[in-house]
Design a protein around this motif. Structure first.
Motif, PDB file in Angstrom:
ATOM      1  N   ASN A  94       0.808  -1.227   0.016  1.00  0.00           N
ATOM      2  CA  ASN A  94       0.024   0.012  -0.137  1.00  0.00           C
ATOM      3  C   ASN A  94       0.981   1.304  -0.179  1.00  0.00           C
ATOM      4  O   ASN A  94       0.223   2.511   0.110  1.00  0.00           O
ATOM      5  N   ARG A  95       2.143   1.207  -0.254  1.00  0.00           N
ATOM      6  CA  ARG A  95       2.828   2.221  -0.074  1.00  0.00           C
ATOM      7  C   ARG A  95       2.837   3.172   0.856  1.00  0.00           C
ATOM      8  O   ARG A  95       2.709   4.336   1.113  1.00  0.00           O
ATOM      9  N   VAL A  96       2.978   2.478   2.386  1.00  0.00           N
ATOM     10  CA  VAL A  96       2.786   3.266   3.594  1.00  0.00           C
ATOM     11  C   VAL A  96       4.326   3.285   4.218  1.00  0.00           C
ATOM     12  O   VAL A  96       4.929   2.052   4.379  1.00  0.00           O
ATOM     13  N   GLY A  97       4.537   4.547   4.299  1.00  0.00           N
ATOM     14  CA  GLY A  97       6.087   4.660   4.811  1.00  0.00           C
ATOM     15  C   GLY A  97       6.405   5.950   4.548  1.00  0.00           C
ATOM     16  O   GLY A  97       5.871   6.750   4.152  1.00  0.00           O
ATOM     17  N   ALA A  98       7.775   6.265   4.719  1.00  0.00           N
ATOM     18  CA  ALA A  98       8.414   7.395   4.605  1.00  0.00           C
ATOM     19  C   ALA A  98       9.286   7.443   3.349  1.00  0.00           C
ATOM     20  O   ALA A  98       9.921   6.544   3.036  1.00  0.00           O
ATOM     21  N   ALA A 458      15.020   7.264  -1.494  1.00  0.00           N
ATOM     22  CA  ALA A 458      14.936   6.256  -0.385  1.00  0.00           C
ATOM     23  C   ALA A 458      13.781   6.037   0.341  1.00  0.00           C
ATOM     24  O   ALA A 458      13.297   6.898   1.010  1.00  0.00           O
ATOM     25  N   TYR A 459      13.061   4.909   0.361  1.00  0.00           N
ATOM     26  CA  TYR A 459      11.732   4.597   0.896  1.00  0.00           C
ATOM     27  C   TYR A 459      11.972   3.596   2.250  1.00  0.00           C
ATOM     28  O   TYR A 459      13.012   2.754   2.224  1.00  0.00           O
ATOM     29  N   GLU A 460      11.165   4.107   3.147  1.00  0.00           N
ATOM     30  CA  GLU A 460      11.328   3.120   4.473  1.00  0.00           C
ATOM     31  C   GLU A 460       9.851   2.614   4.906  1.00  0.00           C
ATOM     32  O   GLU A 460       9.135   3.460   4.826  1.00  0.00           O
ATOM     33  N   PHE A 461       9.709   1.386   4.690  1.00  0.00           N
ATOM     34  CA  PHE A 461       8.426   0.947   5.054  1.00  0.00           C
ATOM     35  C   PHE A 461       8.039   0.224   6.568  1.00  0.00           C
ATOM     36  O   PHE A 461       7.144  -0.132   6.576  1.00  0.00           O
ATOM     37  N   SER A 462       9.042   0.307   7.283  1.00  0.00           N
ATOM     38  CA  SER A 462       8.842  -0.229   8.568  1.00  0.00           C
ATOM     39  C   SER A 462       8.335   0.689   9.273  1.00  0.00           C
ATOM     40  O   SER A 462       8.795   1.935   9.599  1.00  0.00           O
ATOM     41  N   VAL A 463       7.153   0.591  10.119  1.00  0.00           N
ATOM     42  CA  VAL A 463       6.281   1.324  10.634  1.00  0.00           C
ATOM     43  C   VAL A 463       7.030   2.173  11.904  1.00  0.00           C
ATOM     44  O   VAL A 463       7.098   3.565  12.172  1.00  0.00           O
ATOM     45  N   ASP A 464       7.937   1.469  12.427  1.00  0.00           N
ATOM     46  CA  ASP A 464       8.962   2.283  13.620  1.00  0.00           C
ATOM     47  C   ASP A 464       9.560   3.207  13.308  1.00  0.00           C
ATOM     48  O   ASP A 464      10.272   3.842  13.972  1.00  0.00           O
ATOM     49  N   SER A 470       6.296  11.769   5.822  1.00  0.00           N
ATOM     50  CA  SER A 470       5.626  10.602   5.476  1.00  0.00           C
ATOM     51  C   SER A 470       4.491  10.717   4.140  1.00  0.00           C
ATOM     52  O   SER A 470       4.197  11.838   3.992  1.00  0.00           O
ATOM     53  N   VAL A 471       4.270   9.426   3.812  1.00  0.00           N
ATOM     54  CA  VAL A 471       3.128   9.406   2.901  1.00  0.00           C
ATOM     55  C   VAL A 471       1.843   9.968   3.323  1.00  0.00           C
ATOM     56  O   VAL A 471       1.482   9.994   4.719  1.00  0.00           O
ATOM     57  N   LEU A 472       1.182  10.601   2.713  1.00  0.00           N
ATOM     58  CA  LEU A 472      -0.186  11.398   3.237  1.00  0.00           C
ATOM     59  C   LEU A 472      -1.108  10.045   3.695  1.00  0.00           C
ATOM     60  O   LEU A 472      -1.084   9.143   3.492  1.00  0.00           O
ATOM     61  N   PRO A 473      -1.913  10.789   4.957  1.00  0.00           N
ATOM     62  CA  PRO A 473      -2.785   9.763   5.564  1.00  0.00           C
ATOM     63  C   PRO A 473      -3.855   9.111   4.509  1.00  0.00           C
ATOM     64  O   PRO A 473      -4.226   8.113   4.592  1.00  0.00           O
ATOM     65  N   ILE A 474      -4.156   9.915   3.590  1.00  0.00           N
ATOM     66  CA  ILE A 474      -5.144   9.353   2.550  1.00  0.00           C
ATOM     67  C   ILE A 474      -4.613   8.299   1.817  1.00  0.00           C
ATOM     68  O   ILE A 474      -5.499   7.344   1.158  1.00  0.00           O
ATOM     69  N   CYS A 475      -3.318   8.155   1.870  1.00  0.00           N
ATOM     70  CA  CYS A 475      -2.694   6.996   1.020  1.00  0.00           C
ATOM     71  C   CYS A 475      -2.552   5.769   1.911  1.00  0.00           C
ATOM     72  O   CYS A 475      -2.007   4.640   1.379  1.00  0.00           O
ATOM     73  N   ARG A 476      -2.924   5.712   3.073  1.00  0.00           N
ATOM     74  CA  ARG A 476      -2.550   4.647   3.843  1.00  0.00           C
ATOM     75  C   ARG A 476      -3.808   4.126   4.838  1.00  0.00           C
ATOM     76  O   ARG A 476      -3.904   4.004   5.962  1.00  0.00           O
ATOM     77  N   SER A 477      -5.035   4.134   4.063  1.00  0.00           N
ATOM     78  CA  SER A 477      -6.152   3.488   4.679  1.00  0.00           C
ATOM     79  C   SER A 477      -6.050   2.043   5.196  1.00  0.00           C
ATOM     80  O   SER A 477      -5.521   1.251   4.223  1.00  0.00           O
ATOM     81  N   SER A 478      -6.587   1.616   6.129  1.00  0.00           N
ATOM     82  CA  SER A 478      -6.406   0.022   6.287  1.00  0.00           C
ATOM     83  C   SER A 478      -7.877  -0.538   6.072  1.00  0.00           C
ATOM     84  O   SER A 478      -7.963  -1.769   6.178  1.00  0.00           O
ATOM     85  N   TYR A 479      -8.836   0.170   5.432  1.00  0.00           N
ATOM     86  CA  TYR A 479     -10.162  -0.278   5.207  1.00  0.00           C
ATOM     87  C   TYR A 479     -10.885  -1.018   6.530  1.00  0.00           C
ATOM     88  O   TYR A 479     -11.773  -1.689   6.514  1.00  0.00           O
ATOM     89  N   ASP A 480     -10.525  -0.288   7.555  1.00  0.00           N
ATOM     90  CA  ASP A 480     -11.255  -0.810   8.903  1.00  0.00           C
ATOM     91  C   ASP A 480     -12.269  -0.026   9.315  1.00  0.00           C
ATOM     92  O   ASP A 480     -12.967  -0.239  10.354  1.00  0.00           O
ATOM     93  N   GLU A 481     -12.257   1.454   8.574  1.00  0.00           N
ATOM     94  CA  GLU A 481     -13.289   2.207   9.160  1.00  0.00           C
ATOM     95  C   GLU A 481     -14.942   1.854   8.918  1.00  0.00           C
ATOM     96  O   GLU A 481     -14.929   1.124   8.062  1.00  0.00           O
ATOM     97  N   VAL A 482     -15.587   2.109  10.041  1.00  0.00           N
ATOM     98  CA  VAL A 482     -16.871   1.768   9.860  1.00  0.00           C
ATOM     99  C   VAL A 482     -17.801   2.700   9.585  1.00  0.00           C
ATOM    100  O   VAL A 482     -18.884   2.464   9.392  1.00  0.00           O
TER     101      VAL A 482
END
Length: 498
Positions: A94-98, A458-464, A470-482
């Motif tokens: 999902n290209r979540v990272g910095a 340089a991309y870094e995909f580990s959350v810590d 970083s990538v904008l929040p709109i690009c890293r939805s987890s599909y968990d929203e109700v």
């Protein structure tokens, strides 16, 4: 404790010694051990024995350099390792990272980039060589100094090639000079030598401190002796000009070099200096890569003449036999990656804009991805993904199993370097034009316009390790929203969760 009191373990109708019962349990997987732990108190102690879970951790490839006493609960360690791997995979997809740009304004235009384990080396037209360590997010990295003699007042020659491994960085310059730096000691070179002509190819051992260079009809191999003094270990004379040069990794004794010179591939060893691995007149080699036991290279054949398409050939380096001829493409193979691919796998890029994955045990390609608009210039794969770079400046990340593109990233110049590991990715877009017209106001201006310079990402995909930019929040939805109405939609579909 209860475990110390157990000597005999009930196994159906018989009592077994603890060590013997443990031997039986080591053939079970995680699920079976979980079921066994529910049978009785004795079996629970046995199924949660540290030896079993430590061994399972090692078998799955986690924490290979640790000993059993380093952690108190190996079952939890394995659980955490697997959870981290799942998160990393999701982040990649999902290209979540910095993402960061490694830019160096004063260096003028980027000439060559290479990386090893997150450390990046770049050479510029200003003659400067620069290091970045992306593992620490500390991008104020040192410039590696060349050896100056007092008369060097004029402009420095361009950097032709740079290479790096875990202990050394090497740069070759337009005037035929080579500098070798140690990453442990300071910014001054530990070794320097000179060719009379321009250098066509540079290779550095993946682990060993060995440098090979090709200039004119000569290939030189340099390495330090047992007291640490650098010297020329081998010099080989070759009949044609070398296009590609690789050092064979993990060789005991004197280094072995594979050189492709026009239509001949040489295997250069100390005891057998001019050994020809492959030679077909009028069929030039278009790309080359070597692993510890094999060499893979693309051969350009003239289909209208010989009725044979362009192919990738695999040779065994010990027996010098051709093991496989793979692929049949109308266009040239432009890049091949054997060394970083999973066992028995190989990934190639072609001028026909396709990325192909081959299994060395079969001859036809496992998958063929229509990847780029101009031609593929860099490629690497692991067991589930492929990253490819193209001449038009596009970097694409693919899911190999599904044959689908996960995401892409564009920059102005051709992608000449792609490297990734489990949590980071480094790509370099390097301009073909090193002296663009109208790049600066005056010729002695130090800066070139940004669009001409080339860029390293340089991309870094580990959350810590997510950085601020970083990538904008709109690009890293987890599909968990109700909630029924939410702008936070994911831009890449994680089909594994469906």
């Amino acid at each position: 404790s209860f475990q110390n009191e157990i000597n005999e373990v009930p196994f159906f109708d018989i009592q077994l010694p603890y060590e013997l019962a443990l031997k039986i349990f080591q053939y079970l997987g995680k699920t079976e051990l979980g079921r066994c732990a529910q049978v009785s108190r004795t079996w629970k102690v046995l199924a949660e024995d540290e030896v079993l879970w430590y061994r399972m951790c090692q078998q799955e490839g986690y924490l290979l350099d640790t000993s059993i006493s380093d952690h108190s609960c190996w079952k939890l360690v394995l659980k955490n390792c697997r959870a981290r791997e799942r998160t990393l995979k999701t982040n990649w997809k999902n290209r979540v990272g910095a993402v960061s740009q490694l830019q160096y304004e004063v260096g003028k235009i980027l000439c060559d980039v290479h990386s090893c384990d997150g450390v990046v080396v770049a050479g510029y037209t200003s003659g400067e060589v620069r290091l970045w360590d992306t593992r620490t997010w500390d991008y104020t990295a040192p410039i590696l100094e060349p050896m100056h003699s007092p008369g060097d007042a004029g402009p420095q020659p361009h950097v032709s090639f740079v290479r790096i491994n875990s202990s050394l960085a090497v740069a070759a310059y337009e005037d035929g000079a080579i500098n070798v730096w140690s990453l442990m000691f300071g910014r001054e070179p530990v070794h320097r030598y000179q060719h009379n002509q321009r250098i066509q190819a540079l290779a550095l051992g993946s682990e060993s401190p060995t440098v090979a260079t090709a200039s004119g009809f000569e290939v030189k191999v340099e390495s330090p002796n047992d007291r640490g003094f650098w010297q020329t270990t081998e010099t080989f004379e070759i009949q044609k000009l070398v296009n590609f040069l690789n050092l064979v990794p993990d060789v005991a004794g004197s280094p072995v070099t594979v050189a492709a010179a026009e239509d001949i591939v040489y295997l250069l060893k100390a005891q057998d200096p001019g050994k020809i691995l492959h030679s077909v007149y009028g069929q030039p080699v278009t790309c080359l890569d070597v692993s510890a036991h094999e060499a893979a290279f693309g051969v350009k054949t003239f289909g209208w003449l010989l009725n044979e398409p362009n192919q990738i050939l695999i040779y065994n380096l010990e027996t010098s036999q051709c093991l496989k001829k793979m692929g049949n493409s109308i266009s040239d193979f432009t890049c091949v990656n054997l060394q970083n691919s999973p066992p028995n796998m190989l990934v190639t890029g072609n001028k026909d804009r396709r990325v192909r994955v081959f299994d060395l045990r079969k001859s036809e390609s496992l998958c063929s991805l229509y990847a780029h608009q101009l031609g593929v210039s860099a490629v690497q794969m692991d067991d589930w993904k492929i990253v490819s770079g193209g001449e038009e400046g596009l970097v694409c990340v693919w899911d190999q199993r599904m044959g689908t593109k996960l995401w892409e990233m564009h920059a102005r110049h051709p992608v000449r370097h792609v490297w990734f590991n489990s949590h980071s990715l480094i790509t370099a877009n390097i301009p073909d034009e090193k002296t663009p017209r109208g790049a600066s106001i005056t010729d002695n201006d130090l800066t070139a316009h940004r669009k001409h310079r080339g860029i390293i990402y340089a991309y870094e995909f580990s959350v810590d390790q997510l950085a601020v930019e970083s990538v904008l929040p709109i690009c890293r939805s987890s599909y968990d929203e109700v909630t029924g109405y939410n702008y936070n939609i994911g831009l890449a579909v994680p089909y594994d969760n469906i």
